[in-house]
Enzyme design. Structure first.
Site, PDB file in Angstrom:
ATOM      1  N   ASN A 208       0.844  -1.202   0.000  1.00  0.00           N
ATOM      2  CA  ASN A 208       0.000   0.000   0.000  1.00  0.00           C
ATOM      3  C   ASN A 208       0.877   1.249   0.000  1.00  0.00           C
ATOM      4  O   ASN A 208       2.094   1.156  -0.010  1.00  0.00           O
ATOM      5  CB  ASN A 208      -0.956  -0.024   1.201  1.00  0.00           C
ATOM      6  N   ASP A 304      -3.946  -9.517  13.384  1.00  0.00           N
ATOM      7  CA  ASP A 304      -4.090  -8.099  13.743  1.00  0.00           C
ATOM      8  C   ASP A 304      -3.125  -7.837  14.898  1.00  0.00           C
ATOM      9  O   ASP A 304      -3.374  -8.257  16.043  1.00  0.00           O
ATOM     10  CB  ASP A 304      -5.545  -7.804  14.136  1.00  0.00           C
TER      11      ASP A 304
HETATM   12  O1  C5P Z   1      -8.546  -2.481  11.577  1.00  0.00           O
HETATM   13  P1  C5P Z   1      -7.727  -1.409  10.980  1.00  0.00           P
HETATM   14  O2  C5P Z   1      -6.678  -1.945  10.025  1.00  0.00           O
HETATM   15  O3  C5P Z   1      -8.461  -0.270  10.391  1.00  0.00           O
HETATM   16  O4  C5P Z   1      -6.931  -0.811  12.251  1.00  0.00           O
HETATM   17  C1  C5P Z   1      -5.896   0.118  12.106  1.00  0.00           C
HETATM   18  C2  C5P Z   1      -4.989   0.052  13.309  1.00  0.00           C
HETATM   19  O5  C5P Z   1      -4.664  -1.301  13.616  1.00  0.00           O
HETATM   20  C3  C5P Z   1      -3.673   0.721  13.042  1.00  0.00           C
HETATM   21  O6  C5P Z   1      -3.194   1.215  14.280  1.00  0.00           O
HETATM   22  C4  C5P Z   1      -2.796  -0.412  12.531  1.00  0.00           C
HETATM   23  O7  C5P Z   1      -1.435  -0.184  12.745  1.00  0.00           O
HETATM   24  C5  C5P Z   1      -3.302  -1.579  13.360  1.00  0.00           C
HETATM   25  N1  C5P Z   1      -3.245  -2.895  12.665  1.00  0.00           N
HETATM   26  C6  C5P Z   1      -2.380  -3.875  13.078  1.00  0.00           C
HETATM   27  N2  C5P Z   1      -2.351  -5.100  12.457  1.00  0.00           N
HETATM   28  C7  C5P Z   1      -3.186  -5.361  11.446  1.00  0.00           C
HETATM   29  C8  C5P Z   1      -4.075  -4.369  10.997  1.00  0.00           C
HETATM   30  C9  C5P Z   1      -4.078  -3.137  11.619  1.00  0.00           C
HETATM   31  O8  C5P Z   1      -1.596  -3.627  14.020  1.00  0.00           O
HETATM   32  N3  C5P Z   1      -3.139  -6.536  10.851  1.00  0.00           N
END
Ligand code: C5P
Length: 397
Positions: A208, A304
Protein backbone atom coordinates in the site's frame (compact mmCIF):
# COMPACT_ATOMS: atom_id res chain seq x y z
CA UNK A 1 15.37 29.64 16.72
CA UNK A 2 17.81 32.23 15.34
CA UNK A 3 20.81 30.78 13.54
CA UNK A 4 23.88 32.79 12.60
CA UNK A 5 25.53 30.80 9.80
CA UNK A 6 29.23 31.52 9.40
CA UNK A 7 30.75 30.47 6.09
CA UNK A 8 34.51 30.03 5.96
CA UNK A 9 36.81 29.53 2.98
CA UNK A 10 36.65 25.86 2.09
CA UNK A 11 35.41 24.56 -1.25
CA UNK A 12 32.51 22.90 0.60
CA UNK A 13 31.01 26.40 0.98
CA UNK A 14 29.33 25.85 -2.39
CA UNK A 15 26.86 23.72 -0.40
CA UNK A 16 26.19 26.33 2.30
CA UNK A 17 23.38 28.24 0.49
CA UNK A 18 21.45 24.94 0.59
CA UNK A 19 21.82 24.94 4.40
CA UNK A 20 20.26 28.41 4.52
CA UNK A 21 17.38 27.39 2.26
CA UNK A 22 16.58 24.27 4.29
CA UNK A 23 16.78 26.15 7.61
CA UNK A 24 14.42 28.84 6.30
CA UNK A 25 12.03 26.08 5.10
CA UNK A 26 12.02 24.76 8.69
CA UNK A 27 10.94 28.13 10.06
CA UNK A 28 14.40 29.09 11.35
CA UNK A 29 15.55 32.74 11.18
CA UNK A 30 18.96 32.91 9.47
CA UNK A 31 21.63 35.60 9.12
CA UNK A 32 24.94 34.95 7.39
CA UNK A 33 28.50 36.07 7.99
CA UNK A 34 31.38 35.18 5.68
CA UNK A 35 35.13 35.27 6.08
CA UNK A 36 37.21 37.01 3.41
CA UNK A 37 38.44 33.68 2.05
CA UNK A 38 34.85 32.39 1.76
CA UNK A 39 34.13 35.45 -0.40
CA UNK A 40 36.88 34.25 -2.77
CA UNK A 41 34.80 31.11 -3.44
CA UNK A 42 31.27 32.45 -3.48
CA UNK A 43 29.68 35.90 -3.59
CA UNK A 44 27.83 37.26 -0.52
CA UNK A 45 24.96 38.10 -2.89
CA UNK A 46 24.10 34.38 -3.10
CA UNK A 47 23.53 34.21 0.65
CA UNK A 48 21.68 37.52 0.65
CA UNK A 49 19.29 36.10 -1.93
CA UNK A 50 18.57 32.85 -0.06
CA UNK A 51 18.43 34.34 3.46
CA UNK A 52 16.67 37.57 2.48
CA UNK A 53 19.10 39.66 4.59
CA UNK A 54 22.39 41.49 3.95
CA UNK A 55 25.49 39.37 4.56
CA UNK A 56 28.12 40.49 7.08
CA UNK A 57 31.77 40.25 6.09
CA UNK A 58 33.61 43.08 7.89
CA UNK A 59 34.52 43.67 11.51
CA UNK A 60 35.04 47.36 11.09
CA UNK A 61 32.51 48.53 8.56
CA UNK A 62 30.72 51.79 9.42
CA UNK A 63 27.59 50.84 7.47
CA UNK A 64 27.35 47.34 8.94
CA UNK A 65 28.03 48.53 12.48
CA UNK A 66 25.27 51.11 12.09
CA UNK A 67 22.89 48.20 11.29
CA UNK A 68 23.69 44.98 13.13
CA UNK A 69 27.24 45.24 14.43
CA UNK A 70 29.38 42.35 15.57
CA UNK A 71 28.22 42.50 19.19
CA UNK A 72 24.57 42.67 18.16
CA UNK A 73 25.04 39.69 15.84
CA UNK A 74 26.68 37.79 18.69
CA UNK A 75 23.75 38.63 20.99
CA UNK A 76 21.06 37.98 18.37
CA UNK A 77 21.99 34.34 17.67
CA UNK A 78 20.67 31.31 19.57
CA UNK A 79 22.99 29.12 17.52
CA UNK A 80 26.26 29.97 15.79
CA UNK A 81 26.73 27.39 13.03
CA UNK A 82 30.07 27.40 11.23
CA UNK A 83 29.69 25.41 8.01
CA UNK A 84 32.09 24.72 6.49
CA UNK A 85 34.59 25.17 9.31
CA UNK A 86 38.16 25.16 7.96
CA UNK A 87 41.19 23.94 9.93
CA UNK A 88 42.24 27.58 10.21
CA UNK A 89 38.93 28.68 11.74
CA UNK A 90 39.01 25.81 14.25
CA UNK A 91 42.55 26.81 15.26
CA UNK A 92 41.53 30.46 15.64
CA UNK A 93 38.59 29.46 17.85
CA UNK A 94 40.91 27.48 20.10
CA UNK A 95 43.45 30.30 20.31
CA UNK A 96 40.77 32.93 20.95
CA UNK A 97 42.04 35.15 18.15
CA UNK A 98 39.81 38.14 17.41
CA UNK A 99 41.15 39.63 14.19
CA UNK A 100 38.08 39.43 11.94
CA UNK A 101 34.30 39.40 12.17
CA UNK A 102 33.80 35.65 12.71
CA UNK A 103 36.53 35.13 15.31
CA UNK A 104 35.29 38.18 17.23
CA UNK A 105 31.69 36.92 17.18
CA UNK A 106 32.90 33.51 18.43
CA UNK A 107 34.37 35.20 21.50
CA UNK A 108 31.47 37.59 22.05
CA UNK A 109 28.54 35.16 21.78
CA UNK A 110 26.82 32.98 24.36
CA UNK A 111 24.96 31.11 21.57
CA UNK A 112 25.28 27.33 21.18
CA UNK A 113 28.27 26.84 18.87
CA UNK A 114 28.22 24.13 16.22
CA UNK A 115 30.97 23.44 13.67
CA UNK A 116 30.80 21.32 10.52
CA UNK A 117 34.48 20.80 9.64
CA UNK A 118 35.56 20.39 6.02
CA UNK A 119 39.15 19.85 4.93
CA UNK A 120 41.58 17.49 3.25
CA UNK A 121 41.81 14.25 5.25
CA UNK A 122 45.55 14.73 6.06
CA UNK A 123 44.69 18.11 7.58
CA UNK A 124 41.80 16.57 9.53
CA UNK A 125 43.98 13.81 10.97
CA UNK A 126 46.89 16.16 11.79
CA UNK A 127 47.60 16.14 15.53
CA UNK A 128 47.03 19.91 15.71
CA UNK A 129 43.51 19.68 14.23
CA UNK A 130 42.61 16.67 16.39
CA UNK A 131 43.80 18.49 19.52
CA UNK A 132 41.81 21.58 18.48
CA UNK A 133 38.66 19.48 18.04
CA UNK A 134 39.13 17.97 21.49
CA UNK A 135 39.57 21.40 23.03
CA UNK A 136 36.48 22.76 21.30
CA UNK A 137 34.40 19.78 22.46
CA UNK A 138 35.61 20.31 26.02
CA UNK A 139 34.27 23.86 25.67
CA UNK A 140 30.83 22.49 24.63
CA UNK A 141 31.20 23.20 20.92
CA UNK A 142 29.21 20.55 18.98
CA UNK A 143 31.14 18.97 16.12
CA UNK A 144 29.04 17.63 13.21
CA UNK A 145 31.06 15.25 11.03
CA UNK A 146 33.15 15.39 8.98
CA UNK A 147 31.96 12.65 6.64
CA UNK A 148 33.95 10.25 4.52
CA UNK A 149 34.16 10.07 0.73
CA UNK A 150 35.75 11.67 -2.31
CA UNK A 151 37.21 15.11 -1.71
CA UNK A 152 37.65 18.18 -3.90
CA UNK A 153 41.45 17.70 -3.75
CA UNK A 154 41.06 14.33 -5.54
CA UNK A 155 41.74 12.20 -2.46
CA UNK A 156 39.28 9.92 -0.70
CA UNK A 157 38.94 9.91 3.07
CA UNK A 158 37.51 11.64 6.12
CA UNK A 159 37.09 15.40 5.83
CA UNK A 160 34.00 16.08 3.73
CA UNK A 161 31.48 18.49 5.20
CA UNK A 162 28.28 16.66 6.14
CA UNK A 163 25.47 17.07 3.63
CA UNK A 164 23.25 20.16 4.18
CA UNK A 165 20.24 17.90 4.92
CA UNK A 166 22.16 16.14 7.75
CA UNK A 167 23.39 19.44 9.23
CA UNK A 168 19.89 20.92 9.15
CA UNK A 169 18.35 17.76 10.67
CA UNK A 170 20.79 18.00 13.60
CA UNK A 171 19.84 21.64 14.13
CA UNK A 172 16.10 21.02 13.93
CA UNK A 173 16.48 18.15 16.44
CA UNK A 174 18.25 20.60 18.74
CA UNK A 175 15.43 23.13 18.32
CA UNK A 176 12.76 20.53 19.12
CA UNK A 177 14.71 19.14 22.05
CA UNK A 178 14.86 22.54 23.68
CA UNK A 179 11.05 22.92 23.58
CA UNK A 180 10.02 19.43 24.77
CA UNK A 181 9.58 18.17 28.32
CA UNK A 182 11.09 14.75 29.06
CA UNK A 183 7.62 13.31 29.72
CA UNK A 184 8.62 9.80 28.61
CA UNK A 185 11.88 9.56 30.56
CA UNK A 186 12.40 5.96 31.71
CA UNK A 187 9.61 4.63 29.44
CA UNK A 188 9.98 2.07 26.68
CA UNK A 189 7.97 2.84 23.54
CA UNK A 190 7.34 0.35 20.73
CA UNK A 191 6.14 1.68 17.37
CA UNK A 192 5.21 0.00 14.08
CA UNK A 193 5.51 2.08 10.89
CA UNK A 194 5.28 1.91 7.13
CA UNK A 195 3.48 -0.55 4.87
CA UNK A 196 3.88 -4.31 4.84
CA UNK A 197 4.64 -6.24 1.68
CA UNK A 198 2.93 -9.54 0.92
CA UNK A 199 4.73 -11.66 -1.65
CA UNK A 200 2.84 -13.17 -4.56
CA UNK A 201 5.88 -14.83 -6.10
CA UNK A 202 9.64 -14.05 -6.07
CA UNK A 203 9.17 -10.89 -8.18
CA UNK A 204 5.72 -9.54 -7.23
CA UNK A 205 4.02 -8.33 -4.09
CA UNK A 206 0.88 -6.63 -2.71
CA UNK A 207 1.42 -3.49 -0.64
CA UNK A 208 0.00 0.00 0.00
CA UNK A 209 0.94 3.69 -0.21
CA UNK A 210 2.09 4.19 3.41
CA UNK A 211 5.38 6.15 3.47
CA UNK A 212 6.20 5.51 7.13
CA UNK A 213 6.69 9.25 7.74
CA UNK A 214 4.14 9.53 10.58
CA UNK A 215 5.50 6.49 12.46
CA UNK A 216 9.10 7.65 12.06
CA UNK A 217 8.13 11.16 13.23
CA UNK A 218 6.48 9.64 16.33
CA UNK A 219 9.58 7.51 17.02
CA UNK A 220 11.74 10.64 16.85
CA UNK A 221 9.32 12.61 19.05
CA UNK A 222 9.16 9.82 21.67
CA UNK A 223 12.96 9.66 21.72
CA UNK A 224 13.19 13.45 22.14
CA UNK A 225 10.68 13.12 25.04
CA UNK A 226 13.18 10.80 26.76
CA UNK A 227 11.81 7.33 25.88
CA UNK A 228 13.81 4.31 24.77
CA UNK A 229 12.23 3.62 21.39
CA UNK A 230 12.05 0.47 19.26
CA UNK A 231 10.74 1.05 15.74
CA UNK A 232 9.53 -1.97 13.79
CA UNK A 233 9.54 -0.72 10.21
CA UNK A 234 8.09 -2.13 7.03
CA UNK A 235 9.86 -1.43 3.72
CA UNK A 236 10.39 2.38 3.60
CA UNK A 237 13.22 4.61 2.47
CA UNK A 238 13.59 6.79 5.57
CA UNK A 239 16.56 7.46 7.84
CA UNK A 240 16.37 6.08 11.38
CA UNK A 241 15.79 8.95 13.85
CA UNK A 242 18.68 9.60 16.25
CA UNK A 243 18.69 7.34 19.31
CA UNK A 244 15.98 4.98 17.99
CA UNK A 245 16.61 1.25 17.62
CA UNK A 246 15.11 -0.07 14.40
CA UNK A 247 14.02 -3.55 13.32
CA UNK A 248 13.29 -3.92 9.59
CA UNK A 249 10.57 -6.34 8.51
CA UNK A 250 8.68 -7.03 5.30
CA UNK A 251 5.41 -8.95 5.72
CA UNK A 252 2.61 -8.59 8.30
CA UNK A 253 3.60 -11.94 9.79
CA UNK A 254 7.23 -10.86 10.22
CA UNK A 255 6.06 -7.55 11.75
CA UNK A 256 3.79 -9.49 14.15
CA UNK A 257 6.72 -11.73 15.17
CA UNK A 258 9.12 -8.80 15.69
CA UNK A 259 6.57 -6.94 17.85
CA UNK A 260 5.74 -10.00 19.97
CA UNK A 261 9.44 -10.59 20.67
CA UNK A 262 9.90 -7.23 22.41
CA UNK A 263 6.41 -6.16 23.54
CA UNK A 264 6.78 -7.46 27.10
CA UNK A 265 9.28 -4.64 27.78
CA UNK A 266 7.07 -1.89 26.31
CA UNK A 267 5.14 0.64 28.38
CA UNK A 268 3.48 2.10 25.30
CA UNK A 269 2.66 0.48 21.94
CA UNK A 270 1.80 2.80 19.04
CA UNK A 271 0.59 0.93 15.95
CA UNK A 272 1.10 3.29 13.04
CA UNK A 273 1.90 0.70 10.35
CA UNK A 274 -0.55 0.20 7.50
CA UNK A 275 -0.51 -3.57 7.90
CA UNK A 276 -1.91 -5.53 4.96
CA UNK A 277 -5.14 -7.17 6.13
CA UNK A 278 -4.61 -10.13 3.78
CA UNK A 279 -1.70 -12.15 2.43
CA UNK A 280 -1.53 -14.43 -0.58
CA UNK A 281 -2.63 -17.90 0.56
CA UNK A 282 -0.37 -19.90 -1.77
CA UNK A 283 2.84 -17.99 -2.55
CA UNK A 284 4.50 -19.32 -5.67
CA UNK A 285 8.17 -20.27 -5.34
CA UNK A 286 8.75 -19.54 -9.02
CA UNK A 287 7.60 -16.59 -11.12
CA UNK A 288 3.98 -17.00 -12.21
CA UNK A 289 3.78 -17.04 -16.04
CA UNK A 290 1.01 -15.22 -17.92
CA UNK A 291 -0.48 -18.31 -19.51
CA UNK A 292 -4.18 -17.53 -19.08
CA UNK A 293 -6.32 -14.46 -19.82
CA UNK A 294 -7.13 -13.91 -16.15
CA UNK A 295 -5.94 -15.23 -12.82
CA UNK A 296 -7.35 -15.57 -9.31
CA UNK A 297 -5.31 -15.03 -6.15
CA UNK A 298 -6.78 -16.43 -2.97
CA UNK A 299 -6.03 -14.21 0.03
CA UNK A 300 -6.12 -15.13 3.71
CA UNK A 301 -6.31 -12.89 6.78
CA UNK A 302 -3.17 -11.60 8.44
CA UNK A 303 -2.90 -11.41 12.21
CA UNK A 304 -4.09 -8.10 13.74
CA UNK A 305 -0.94 -7.00 15.57
CA UNK A 306 -2.61 -4.23 17.56
CA UNK A 307 -5.57 -6.38 18.66
CA UNK A 308 -3.18 -9.18 19.70
CA UNK A 309 -1.04 -6.78 21.77
CA UNK A 310 -4.05 -5.21 23.47
CA UNK A 311 -5.33 -8.70 24.39
CA UNK A 312 -2.11 -9.55 26.26
CA UNK A 313 -2.50 -9.99 30.04
CA UNK A 314 0.10 -7.35 30.99
CA UNK A 315 -0.47 -5.16 28.02
CA UNK A 316 1.22 -1.79 27.43
CA UNK A 317 -0.81 1.37 26.81
CA UNK A 318 -2.19 0.75 23.30
CA UNK A 319 -2.59 3.50 20.71
CA UNK A 320 -4.00 2.80 17.25
CA UNK A 321 -4.35 4.70 14.00
CA UNK A 322 -7.37 4.79 11.73
CA UNK A 323 -7.48 6.01 8.15
CA UNK A 324 -11.05 6.68 7.05
CA UNK A 325 -12.72 8.38 4.12
CA UNK A 326 -16.08 9.01 5.87
CA UNK A 327 -17.84 8.77 9.27
CA UNK A 328 -14.46 9.41 10.92
CA UNK A 329 -15.64 9.56 14.54
CA UNK A 330 -18.03 6.60 14.25
CA UNK A 331 -15.47 4.22 12.73
CA UNK A 332 -12.65 5.48 14.98
CA UNK A 333 -14.68 5.06 18.19
CA UNK A 334 -15.80 1.62 17.04
CA UNK A 335 -12.13 0.62 16.58
CA UNK A 336 -11.24 2.11 19.98
CA UNK A 337 -13.77 -0.19 21.67
CA UNK A 338 -13.38 -3.26 19.46
CA UNK A 339 -9.59 -3.37 19.76
CA UNK A 340 -9.71 -2.31 23.43
CA UNK A 341 -7.44 0.73 22.93
CA UNK A 342 -6.48 3.65 25.16
CA UNK A 343 -6.47 6.12 22.29
CA UNK A 344 -7.03 6.25 18.54
CA UNK A 345 -5.59 8.78 16.11
CA UNK A 346 -7.78 9.11 13.03
CA UNK A 347 -6.94 10.78 9.77
CA UNK A 348 -9.20 11.52 6.89
CA UNK A 349 -7.67 9.96 3.79
CA UNK A 350 -8.62 10.96 0.27
CA UNK A 351 -8.20 14.66 1.19
CA UNK A 352 -5.46 16.35 -0.92
CA UNK A 353 -2.23 16.93 1.03
CA UNK A 354 -3.25 14.85 4.05
CA UNK A 355 -2.19 11.45 5.36
CA UNK A 356 -0.44 8.88 3.16
CA UNK A 357 2.87 9.99 1.67
CA UNK A 358 2.31 13.65 2.58
CA UNK A 359 4.65 15.65 4.86
CA UNK A 360 1.58 17.12 6.57
CA UNK A 361 -1.28 15.61 8.48
CA UNK A 362 -4.50 16.72 10.21
CA UNK A 363 -5.95 14.26 12.75
CA UNK A 364 -8.79 13.74 15.20
CA UNK A 365 -7.79 11.96 18.38
CA UNK A 366 -10.31 10.00 20.45
CA UNK A 367 -9.99 8.34 23.85
CA UNK A 368 -12.80 6.82 25.91
CA UNK A 369 -13.94 10.07 27.54
CA UNK A 370 -12.42 12.72 25.31
CA UNK A 371 -11.50 14.07 21.93
CA UNK A 372 -9.01 16.57 20.44
CA UNK A 373 -8.58 17.90 16.89
CA UNK A 374 -5.27 18.81 15.31
CA UNK A 375 -5.49 20.94 12.15
CA UNK A 376 -2.98 20.35 9.32
CA UNK A 377 0.65 20.75 10.34
CA UNK A 378 3.97 19.04 9.60
CA UNK A 379 4.13 15.40 10.69
CA UNK A 380 7.25 16.27 12.74
CA UNK A 381 5.50 18.90 14.86
CA UNK A 382 2.25 16.90 14.99
CA UNK A 383 4.24 13.95 16.36
CA UNK A 384 5.68 16.09 19.18
CA UNK A 385 2.17 17.24 20.13
CA UNK A 386 0.73 13.71 19.96
CA UNK A 387 3.50 12.39 22.22
CA UNK A 388 2.64 15.20 24.68
CA UNK A 389 -1.05 14.20 24.56
CA UNK A 390 -0.26 10.48 24.99
CA UNK A 391 1.90 11.29 28.04
CA UNK A 392 -0.79 13.38 29.74
CA UNK A 393 -3.87 11.28 28.83
CA UNK A 394 -2.49 7.76 29.05
CA UNK A 395 0.55 7.76 31.34
CA UNK A 396 -0.01 10.26 34.10
CA UNK A 397 -2.90 8.43 35.79
O1 C5P B 1 -8.55 -2.48 11.58
P1 C5P B 1 -7.73 -1.41 10.98
O2 C5P B 1 -6.68 -1.95 10.02
O3 C5P B 1 -8.46 -0.27 10.39
O4 C5P B 1 -6.93 -0.81 12.25
C1 C5P B 1 -5.90 0.12 12.11
C2 C5P B 1 -4.99 0.05 13.31
O5 C5P B 1 -4.66 -1.30 13.62
C3 C5P B 1 -3.67 0.72 13.04
O6 C5P B 1 -3.19 1.22 14.28
C4 C5P B 1 -2.80 -0.41 12.53
O7 C5P B 1 -1.44 -0.18 12.75
C5 C5P B 1 -3.30 -1.58 13.36
N1 C5P B 1 -3.24 -2.89 12.66
C6 C5P B 1 -2.38 -3.88 13.08
N2 C5P B 1 -2.35 -5.10 12.46
C7 C5P B 1 -3.19 -5.36 11.45
C8 C5P B 1 -4.08 -4.37 11.00
C9 C5P B 1 -4.08 -3.14 11.62
O8 C5P B 1 -1.60 -3.63 14.02
N3 C5P B 1 -3.14 -6.54 10.85
Amino acid sequence: MKVLLAVTGGIACYKSPEIVRRLVDNGVEVRVIMTHSACEFIKPLVFQAVSGFPVHTELLDEQAEAGMGHIELARWADVLLIAPATANTLAKMVAGTADDLLSTVCLATTATQIVAPAMNSMMWYHAATQANIETLQSRNVTVLGPGEGSQACGETGVGRMLEPADIVRALVDLKDQSGVDKTLAGKQVLITAGPTREDVDPVRFISNHSSGKMGFALARAASIAGARVTLVAGPVSLDTPAGVSRVDVTSAESMHKAVMQVVSEADVFIAVAAVADYRVAEQSESKIKKTSADMVLRLERNPDILADVSALPNRPVCIGFAAETDNLEGYARDKLTRKNLDMIIANRVGVAGNGFNSDKNAVEVFWPDGHQSFTARSKQSLALELIGLISTRCLSK
